[in-house]
Design a protein around this motif. Structure first.
Motif, PDB file in Angstrom:
ATOM      1  N   GLY A  42       0.830  -1.198   0.000  1.00 15.42           N
ATOM      2  CA  GLY A  42       0.000   0.000   0.000  1.00 15.42           C
ATOM      3  C   GLY A  42       0.856   1.237   0.000  1.00 15.42           C
ATOM      4  N   THR A  43       0.260   2.326  -0.464  1.00 16.52           N
ATOM      5  CA  THR A  43       0.910   3.625  -0.486  1.00 16.52           C
ATOM      6  C   THR A  43       0.278   4.530   0.560  1.00 16.52           C
ATOM      7  OG1 THR A  43       1.418   3.466  -2.859  1.00 16.52           O
ATOM      8  CG2 THR A  43       1.378   5.671  -1.894  1.00 16.52           C
ATOM      9  N   SER A  44       1.111   5.197   1.369  1.00 18.25           N
ATOM     10  CA  SER A  44       0.651   6.169   2.361  1.00 18.25           C
ATOM     11  C   SER A  44      -0.308   5.490   3.355  1.00 18.25           C
ATOM     12  CB  SER A  44       0.007   7.366   1.664  1.00 18.25           C
ATOM     13  OG  SER A  44      -0.210   8.421   2.575  1.00 18.25           O
ATOM     14  N   ALA A  45      -1.566   5.934   3.447  1.00 17.24           N
ATOM     15  CA  ALA A  45      -2.512   5.251   4.324  1.00 17.24           C
ATOM     16  C   ALA A  45      -2.632   3.780   3.944  1.00 17.24           C
ATOM     17  CB  ALA A  45      -3.874   5.930   4.259  1.00 17.24           C
ATOM     18  N   GLY A  46      -2.494   3.493   2.650  1.00 17.20           N
ATOM     19  CA  GLY A  46      -2.532   2.106   2.208  1.00 17.20           C
ATOM     20  C   GLY A  46      -1.365   1.290   2.742  1.00 17.20           C
ATOM     21  N   GLY A  47      -0.198   1.939   2.943  1.00 16.54           N
ATOM     22  CA  GLY A  47       0.937   1.250   3.543  1.00 16.54           C
ATOM     23  C   GLY A  47       0.668   0.938   5.001  1.00 16.54           C
ATOM     24  N   ASN A  48       0.075   1.891   5.712  1.00  9.29           N
ATOM     25  CA  ASN A  48      -0.352   1.639   7.092  1.00  9.29           C
ATOM     26  C   ASN A  48      -1.366   0.500   7.120  1.00  9.29           C
ATOM     27  OD1 ASN A  48      -2.458   1.990   9.266  1.00  9.29           O
ATOM     28  ND2 ASN A  48      -1.051   3.564   9.985  1.00  9.29           N
ATOM     29  N   LEU A  49      -2.284   0.516   6.167  1.00  2.60           N
ATOM     30  CA  LEU A  49      -3.324  -0.504   6.099  1.00  2.60           C
ATOM     31  C   LEU A  49      -2.714  -1.882   5.823  1.00  2.60           C
ATOM     32  CD1 LEU A  49      -6.690   0.259   4.319  1.00  2.60           C
ATOM     33  CD2 LEU A  49      -5.902  -2.062   4.703  1.00  2.60           C
ATOM     34  N   ALA A  50      -1.768  -1.945   4.881  1.00  2.59           N
ATOM     35  CA  ALA A  50      -1.118  -3.213   4.574  1.00  2.59           C
ATOM     36  C   ALA A  50      -0.428  -3.775   5.806  1.00  2.59           C
ATOM     37  CB  ALA A  50      -0.117  -3.029   3.431  1.00  2.59           C
ATOM     38  N   TYR A  51       0.232  -2.906   6.580  1.00  2.00           N
ATOM     39  CA  TYR A  51       0.909  -3.349   7.794  1.00  2.00           C
ATOM     40  C   TYR A  51      -0.090  -3.898   8.804  1.00  2.00           C
ATOM     41  CZ  TYR A  51       3.516  -3.241  12.169  1.00  2.00           C
ATOM     42  OH  TYR A  51       4.080  -3.596  13.377  1.00  2.00           O
ATOM     43  N   ASN A  52      -1.176  -3.174   9.040  1.00  3.46           N
ATOM     44  CA  ASN A  52      -2.137  -3.597  10.059  1.00  3.46           C
ATOM     45  C   ASN A  52      -2.980  -4.788   9.619  1.00  3.46           C
ATOM     46  OD1 ASN A  52      -2.198  -1.794  12.624  1.00  3.46           O
ATOM     47  ND2 ASN A  52      -1.803  -0.364  10.957  1.00  3.46           N
ATOM     48  N   VAL A  53      -3.287  -4.880   8.329  1.00  2.00           N
ATOM     49  CA  VAL A  53      -3.960  -6.081   7.824  1.00  2.00           C
ATOM     50  C   VAL A  53      -3.011  -7.274   7.927  1.00  2.00           C
ATOM     51  CG1 VAL A  53      -4.938  -7.197   5.786  1.00  2.00           C
ATOM     52  CG2 VAL A  53      -5.550  -4.847   6.330  1.00  2.00           C
ATOM     53  N   GLY A  54      -1.734  -7.025   7.663  1.00  2.00           N
ATOM     54  CA  GLY A  54      -0.748  -8.087   7.825  1.00  2.00           C
ATOM     55  C   GLY A  54      -0.705  -8.593   9.253  1.00  2.00           C
ATOM     56  N   LEU A  55      -0.723  -7.676  10.224  1.00  4.84           N
ATOM     57  CA  LEU A  55      -0.727  -8.084  11.628  1.00  4.84           C
ATOM     58  C   LEU A  55      -1.948  -8.936  11.954  1.00  4.84           C
ATOM     59  CD1 LEU A  55       0.412  -4.974  13.720  1.00  4.84           C
ATOM     60  CD2 LEU A  55       1.688  -7.073  13.248  1.00  4.84           C
ATOM     61  N   ARG A  56      -3.109  -8.495  11.493  1.00  6.28           N
ATOM     62  CA  ARG A  56      -4.334  -9.262  11.760  1.00  6.28           C
ATOM     63  C   ARG A  56      -4.239 -10.660  11.149  1.00  6.28           C
ATOM     64  NH1 ARG A  56      -9.643  -5.949  12.181  1.00  6.28           N
ATOM     65  NH2 ARG A  56      -8.962  -4.258  13.537  1.00  6.28           N
ATOM     66  N   SER A  57      -3.645 -10.724   9.970  1.00  2.79           N
ATOM     67  CA  SER A  57      -3.491 -12.016   9.308  1.00  2.79           C
ATOM     68  C   SER A  57      -2.477 -12.891  10.036  1.00  2.79           C
ATOM     69  CB  SER A  57      -3.058 -11.811   7.854  1.00  2.79           C
ATOM     70  OG  SER A  57      -4.002 -11.017   7.157  1.00  2.79           O
ATOM     71  N   ALA A  58      -1.440 -12.256  10.591  1.00  5.19           N
ATOM     72  CA  ALA A  58      -0.411 -13.003  11.314  1.00  5.19           C
ATOM     73  C   ALA A  58      -0.985 -13.681  12.547  1.00  5.19           C
ATOM     74  CB  ALA A  58       0.729 -12.064  11.706  1.00  5.19           C
TER      75      ALA A  58
END
Length: 327
Positions: A164-180
């Motif tokens: 993700g880019t910008s807010a999307g990068g934050n989103l990718a990180y937090n979605v990744g955590l939820r998936s982890a």
């Protein structure tokens, strides 16, 4: 060379008006939306795209991009890596179909020879975080169980990257955590995260935010407004959603490290958030995450969007990350 003037009205900078009741009105003419290219295109059009609904009840959807060569292959010989890309906009503006995001994903699918899925998510303040994270995770579940022919025939669900880019990068990180922390996502398997100029924050100004306080692209006072609108009511910028280095942040990064994911953190030297991005990358490394740092001098926030030359250089780095992660 004189220092640029500070952005005096953060709402106007984002093409928004704050209403007396606390809601916002967005300027629908600020950005240009473009349609997908769903029909099997000619070889002169290297990537096809189409829109599919993810969740009818909350009106979320995604745009899929597949290289034309793969669609024209009657018997696909090899499935392609899947990049799930979340757009930017401070969690309060923008959409999947905006021209600069569409062109970026289109070029990414071509340059990386990959399937790209760009999901929508609900915006704040109408839907404060974690709504966007819920929608981002919902999109992965949709992909995991989808009967869509493009996904079934061409996307390698064993080789998935969240980007993700910008807010999307934050989103990718937090979605990744939820998936982890989630139960088995089989057959979908995440191999890594690509955080492109990720939108992170904190209560105390970092050095780059002070130095670049008058940035004309995404100055700190504009970021403050975005956090005010998107974080849970009463939360400040040291909330875990905005500042992944506080609270359980280090523990979360250890989990990512144990999963063996590769993480790219990409930023620009003229982005006020560059120091925050560096701090996140540093802490990840300390916690055992395999991190690729890609920080470029002189680039503003989101510089690769709208600049094909810069985009292609970014995609070359991403290509190395993706194909070095193939099992």
């Amino acid at each position: 060379m004189s220092e640029p003037s500070p952005v005096s009205d953060p709402y106007a900078h984002m093409s928004m008006v704050k209403n007396p009741d606390g809601s916002i009105t967005r300027d629908p003419t600020r950005f240009t939306g473009v349609p997908a290219t769903p029909d099997p295109p000619s070889p002169q059009i290297p990537v096809a795209s189409k829109d599919i609904t993810v969740n009818h009840s909350i009106s979320t959807w995604m745009r899929l991009y597949v290289p034309t060569a793969a669609l024209n292959d009657d018997v696909p010989s090899k499935k392609l890596p899947l990049i799930v890309y979340y757009h930017g906009g401070g969690f309060v503006i923008c959409s999947v179909d905006l021209k600069h995001f569409h062109d970026f994903c289109n070029l990414m699918a071509r340059e990386l020879n990959a399937v790209v899925a760009s999901p929508s998510y609900r915006l704040a303040p109408e839907h404060r975080l974690p709504a966007a994270y819920d929608d981002g995770r919902d999109a992965l579940e949709f992909i995991r169980t989808s009967d869509d022919e493009w996904i079934k025939s061409h996307a390698d669900l064993d080789n998935v990257f969240l980007m993700g880019t910008s807010a999307g990068g934050n989103l990718a990180y937090n979605v990744g955590l939820r998936s982890a922390f989630a139960a088995d996502l089989s057959p979908l398997r995440i191999r890594g995260l690509i955080l492109h100029h990720p939108f992170f924050g904190g209560e105390e100004r970092c050095e780059s935010e002070i130095t670049l306080k008058n940035d004309q692209v995404f100055p700190p006072n504009v970021g403050d407004i975005c956090w005010e609108l998107c974080l849970p009511v009463g939360a400040n910028r040291d909330h875990e959603y905005s500042n992944p280095t506080v609270g359980d942040g280090a523990v979360n990064m250890e989990v990512i490290g144990r999963l063996g994911w590769k993480v790219m953190v990409s930023g620009g030297g003229r982005d006020p958030m560059i120091d925050r991005q560096r701090d996140v990358a540093k802490l990840m490394k300390e916690k055992g995450v395999d991190v690729v740092e890609r920080f470029t001098d002189g680039d503003v926030h989101g510089a690769e969007l709208g600049d094909p030359t810069k985009s292609e250089t970014l995609f070359a780095s991403i290509r190395n990350l993706i194909y070095s992660s193939v099992p």
